[in-house]
Design a protein around this motif. Structure first.
Motif, mmCIF file in Angstrom:
data_model
loop_
_atom_site.group_PDB
_atom_site.id
_atom_site.type_symbol
_atom_site.label_atom_id
_atom_site.label_comp_id
_atom_site.label_asym_id
_atom_site.label_seq_id
_atom_site.Cartn_x
_atom_site.Cartn_y
_atom_site.Cartn_z
ATOM 1 N N ASN A 139 0.851 -1.188 0.000
ATOM 2 C CA ASN A 139 0.000 0.000 0.000
ATOM 3 C C ASN A 139 0.895 1.250 0.000
ATOM 4 O O ASN A 139 2.126 1.148 -0.081
ATOM 5 C CB ASN A 139 -0.988 -0.023 1.182
ATOM 6 C CG ASN A 139 -0.307 0.054 2.530
ATOM 7 O OD1 ASN A 139 0.836 0.481 2.667
ATOM 8 N ND2 ASN A 139 -1.010 -0.378 3.563
ATOM 9 N N ASP A 140 0.298 2.431 0.107
ATOM 10 C CA ASP A 140 1.052 3.682 -0.005
ATOM 11 C C ASP A 140 2.117 3.855 1.081
ATOM 12 O O ASP A 140 3.138 4.489 0.841
ATOM 13 C CB ASP A 140 0.101 4.889 0.026
ATOM 14 C CG ASP A 140 -0.749 4.975 -1.234
ATOM 15 O OD1 ASP A 140 -0.391 4.337 -2.244
ATOM 16 O OD2 ASP A 140 -1.778 5.682 -1.210
ATOM 17 N N SER A 141 1.890 3.301 2.260
ATOM 18 C CA SER A 141 2.882 3.465 3.327
ATOM 19 C C SER A 141 4.109 2.577 3.110
ATOM 20 O O SER A 141 5.193 2.874 3.600
ATOM 21 C CB SER A 141 2.265 3.178 4.698
ATOM 22 O OG SER A 141 1.797 1.853 4.778
ATOM 23 N N MET A 142 3.954 1.523 2.363
ATOM 24 C CA MET A 142 5.025 0.544 2.158
ATOM 25 C C MET A 142 5.727 0.711 0.813
ATOM 26 O O MET A 142 6.913 0.435 0.679
ATOM 27 C CB MET A 142 4.406 -0.857 2.260
ATOM 28 C CG MET A 142 5.349 -1.995 2.153
ATOM 29 S SD MET A 142 6.273 -2.157 3.671
ATOM 30 C CE MET A 142 7.510 -3.297 3.136
ATOM 31 N N GLU A 143 4.988 1.174 -0.179
ATOM 32 C CA GLU A 143 5.472 1.188 -1.552
ATOM 33 C C GLU A 143 6.812 1.910 -1.772
ATOM 34 O O GLU A 143 7.619 1.437 -2.584
ATOM 35 C CB GLU A 143 4.401 1.792 -2.465
ATOM 36 C CG GLU A 143 4.555 1.373 -3.886
ATOM 37 C CD GLU A 143 3.327 1.716 -4.694
ATOM 38 O OE1 GLU A 143 3.002 0.925 -5.573
ATOM 39 O OE2 GLU A 143 2.707 2.758 -4.437
ATOM 40 N N PRO A 144 7.123 3.004 -1.062
ATOM 41 C CA PRO A 144 8.434 3.630 -1.284
ATOM 42 C C PRO A 144 9.617 2.724 -0.906
ATOM 43 O O PRO A 144 10.735 2.939 -1.362
ATOM 44 C CB PRO A 144 8.406 4.866 -0.377
ATOM 45 C CG PRO A 144 6.966 5.160 -0.160
ATOM 46 C CD PRO A 144 6.277 3.820 -0.181
ATOM 47 N N VAL A 145 9.364 1.711 -0.083
ATOM 48 C CA VAL A 145 10.436 0.832 0.385
ATOM 49 C C VAL A 145 10.440 -0.506 -0.355
ATOM 50 O O VAL A 145 11.490 -1.005 -0.744
ATOM 51 C CB VAL A 145 10.305 0.596 1.916
ATOM 52 C CG1 VAL A 145 11.358 -0.371 2.422
ATOM 53 C CG2 VAL A 145 10.373 1.925 2.667
ATOM 54 N N HIS A 146 9.267 -1.102 -0.550
ATOM 55 C CA HIS A 146 9.181 -2.434 -1.166
ATOM 56 C C HIS A 146 7.827 -2.582 -1.844
ATOM 57 O O HIS A 146 6.865 -1.917 -1.473
ATOM 58 C CB HIS A 146 9.353 -3.518 -0.082
ATOM 59 C CG HIS A 146 9.769 -4.840 -0.606
ATOM 60 N ND1 HIS A 146 8.889 -5.721 -1.178
ATOM 61 C CD2 HIS A 146 10.972 -5.450 -0.628
ATOM 62 C CE1 HIS A 146 9.536 -6.822 -1.540
ATOM 63 N NE2 HIS A 146 10.806 -6.681 -1.211
ATOM 64 N N ASP A 147 7.734 -3.465 -2.845
ATOM 65 C CA ASP A 147 6.478 -3.627 -3.578
ATOM 66 C C ASP A 147 5.541 -4.678 -2.975
ATOM 67 O O ASP A 147 4.436 -4.876 -3.455
ATOM 68 C CB ASP A 147 6.746 -3.946 -5.048
ATOM 69 C CG ASP A 147 7.469 -5.270 -5.261
ATOM 70 O OD1 ASP A 147 8.039 -5.806 -4.283
ATOM 71 O OD2 ASP A 147 7.485 -5.764 -6.400
ATOM 72 N N ARG A 148 5.976 -5.373 -1.904
ATOM 73 C CA ARG A 148 5.154 -6.379 -1.224
ATOM 74 C C ARG A 148 5.101 -6.063 0.262
ATOM 75 O O ARG A 148 5.988 -5.411 0.802
ATOM 76 C CB ARG A 148 5.745 -7.792 -1.391
ATOM 77 C CG ARG A 148 6.019 -8.240 -2.790
ATOM 78 C CD ARG A 148 4.825 -8.613 -3.598
ATOM 79 N NE ARG A 148 3.998 -9.646 -2.977
ATOM 80 C CZ ARG A 148 2.748 -9.895 -3.370
ATOM 81 N NH1 ARG A 148 2.183 -9.204 -4.331
ATOM 82 N NH2 ARG A 148 2.055 -10.848 -2.789
ATOM 83 N N MET A 149 4.056 -6.566 0.909
ATOM 84 C CA MET A 149 3.931 -6.411 2.355
ATOM 85 C C MET A 149 3.054 -7.528 2.907
ATOM 86 O O MET A 149 2.320 -8.170 2.156
ATOM 87 C CB MET A 149 3.329 -5.042 2.705
ATOM 88 C CG MET A 149 1.873 -4.871 2.328
ATOM 89 S SD MET A 149 1.233 -3.215 2.694
ATOM 90 C CE MET A 149 1.251 -3.195 4.473
ATOM 91 N N PRO A 150 3.119 -7.758 4.229
ATOM 92 C CA PRO A 150 2.241 -8.776 4.817
ATOM 93 C C PRO A 150 0.775 -8.372 4.691
ATOM 94 O O PRO A 150 0.437 -7.179 4.688
ATOM 95 C CB PRO A 150 2.652 -8.805 6.290
ATOM 96 C CG PRO A 150 3.977 -8.157 6.348
ATOM 97 C CD PRO A 150 4.015 -7.178 5.223
ATOM 98 N N LEU A 151 -0.093 -9.361 4.606
ATOM 99 C CA LEU A 151 -1.534 -9.138 4.632
ATOM 100 C C LEU A 151 -1.913 -8.960 6.100
ATOM 101 O O LEU A 151 -1.819 -9.892 6.892
ATOM 102 C CB LEU A 151 -2.270 -10.324 4.015
ATOM 103 C CG LEU A 151 -3.790 -10.229 3.952
ATOM 104 C CD1 LEU A 151 -4.225 -9.020 3.130
ATOM 105 C CD2 LEU A 151 -4.367 -11.501 3.367
ATOM 106 N N ILE A 152 -2.278 -7.741 6.477
ATOM 107 C CA ILE A 152 -2.557 -7.391 7.865
ATOM 108 C C ILE A 152 -4.046 -7.581 8.156
ATOM 109 O O ILE A 152 -4.901 -7.100 7.410
ATOM 110 C CB ILE A 152 -2.172 -5.919 8.169
ATOM 111 C CG1 ILE A 152 -0.736 -5.613 7.717
ATOM 112 C CG2 ILE A 152 -2.411 -5.579 9.636
ATOM 113 C CD1 ILE A 152 0.337 -6.317 8.468
ATOM 114 N N LEU A 153 -4.343 -8.265 9.261
ATOM 115 C CA LEU A 153 -5.722 -8.482 9.712
ATOM 116 C C LEU A 153 -6.046 -7.525 10.848
ATOM 117 O O LEU A 153 -5.197 -7.281 11.709
ATOM 118 C CB LEU A 153 -5.895 -9.916 10.234
ATOM 119 C CG LEU A 153 -5.555 -11.061 9.296
ATOM 120 C CD1 LEU A 153 -5.532 -12.376 10.060
ATOM 121 C CD2 LEU A 153 -6.553 -11.113 8.152
ATOM 122 N N SER A 154 -7.277 -7.041 10.896
ATOM 123 C CA SER A 154 -7.738 -6.296 12.069
ATOM 124 C C SER A 154 -8.157 -7.315 13.130
ATOM 125 O O SER A 154 -8.376 -8.494 12.818
ATOM 126 C CB SER A 154 -8.920 -5.389 11.703
ATOM 127 O OG SER A 154 -10.069 -6.179 11.435
#
Length: 193
Positions: A139-154
């Motif tokens: 997402n936008d908070s992660m994209e400047p660093v990497h193109d993938r991130m964990p799927l976060i659950l609420s």
């Protein structure tokens, strides 16, 4: 993507609150600090609609037995034999305070949840008592660093993820919440006259 995460004391306390009947042998306070592939760490599973904490090792063995598979892509998870059975019978949530990622220049960043101390990352586990973290498009908070991130659950999605198979596809395609991003090495700007 997501090759290291961490758990602090407050997160261990939150896990104990979330999983009421935590096995005393699985003391989450013993698993604080950085969690890396191949080590055991606490995860949340469900048995008869009741949350349970288990101690599982991070990473599925590869077919060729040369290394570990530590992540599974949400977009292709239903197509992969390794993950398909787990998706219907062995889902879990990996408990973390946050995770680390490195950009292309090898700068280290840490990511934490903006609203909660406890971060819950969607995952799967196998019969060998090993787990993987499910990743998705950044997402936008992660994209400047990497193109993938964990799927976060609420926390509201936790029981749905673990118990309601009909909602699995909806959760796999959702965009994770924005995260706090921090690095110890801030960019310095030099002014030349």
């Amino acid at each position: 993507m997501c090759g290291r995460y961490y758990i602090d004391e407050e997160t261990a306390i939150e896990l104990e609150k979330l999983v009421k009947d935590i096995d005393k042998k699985l003391n989450p306070h013993n698993y604080k600090g950085d969690i890396v592939p191949s080590v055991a760490a606490p995860v949340i599973t469900s048995h008869n609609q009741k949350l349970e904490a288990k101690l599982l090792s991070w990473g599925f063995h590869r077919f060729d037995k040369k290394g570990l598979i530590i992540n599974a892509r949400a977009e292709t998870i239903m197509e992969k034999k390794t993950f398909k059975e787990c998706l219907s019978t062995r889902k879990c949530a990996i408990v973390a305070t946050g995770f680390y990622e490195w950009d292309k220049s090898r700068n280290k960043f840490s990511f934490t949840h903006k609203e909660n101390k406890l971060m819950l990352m969607a995952g799967l586990y196998d019969e060998e008592k090993r787990f993987v973290i499910i990743t998705t498009k950044a997402n936008d908070s992660m994209e400047p660093v990497h193109d993938r991130m964990p799927l976060i659950l609420s926390q509201k999605e936790l029981k749905i993820w673990l118990n309601e198979e009909k909602e699995t596809q909806n959760i796999l395609t959702q965009t994770p919440p924005l995260l706090n991003r921090h690095t110890d090495m801030e960019q310095m700007r030099l002014e030349f006259f």
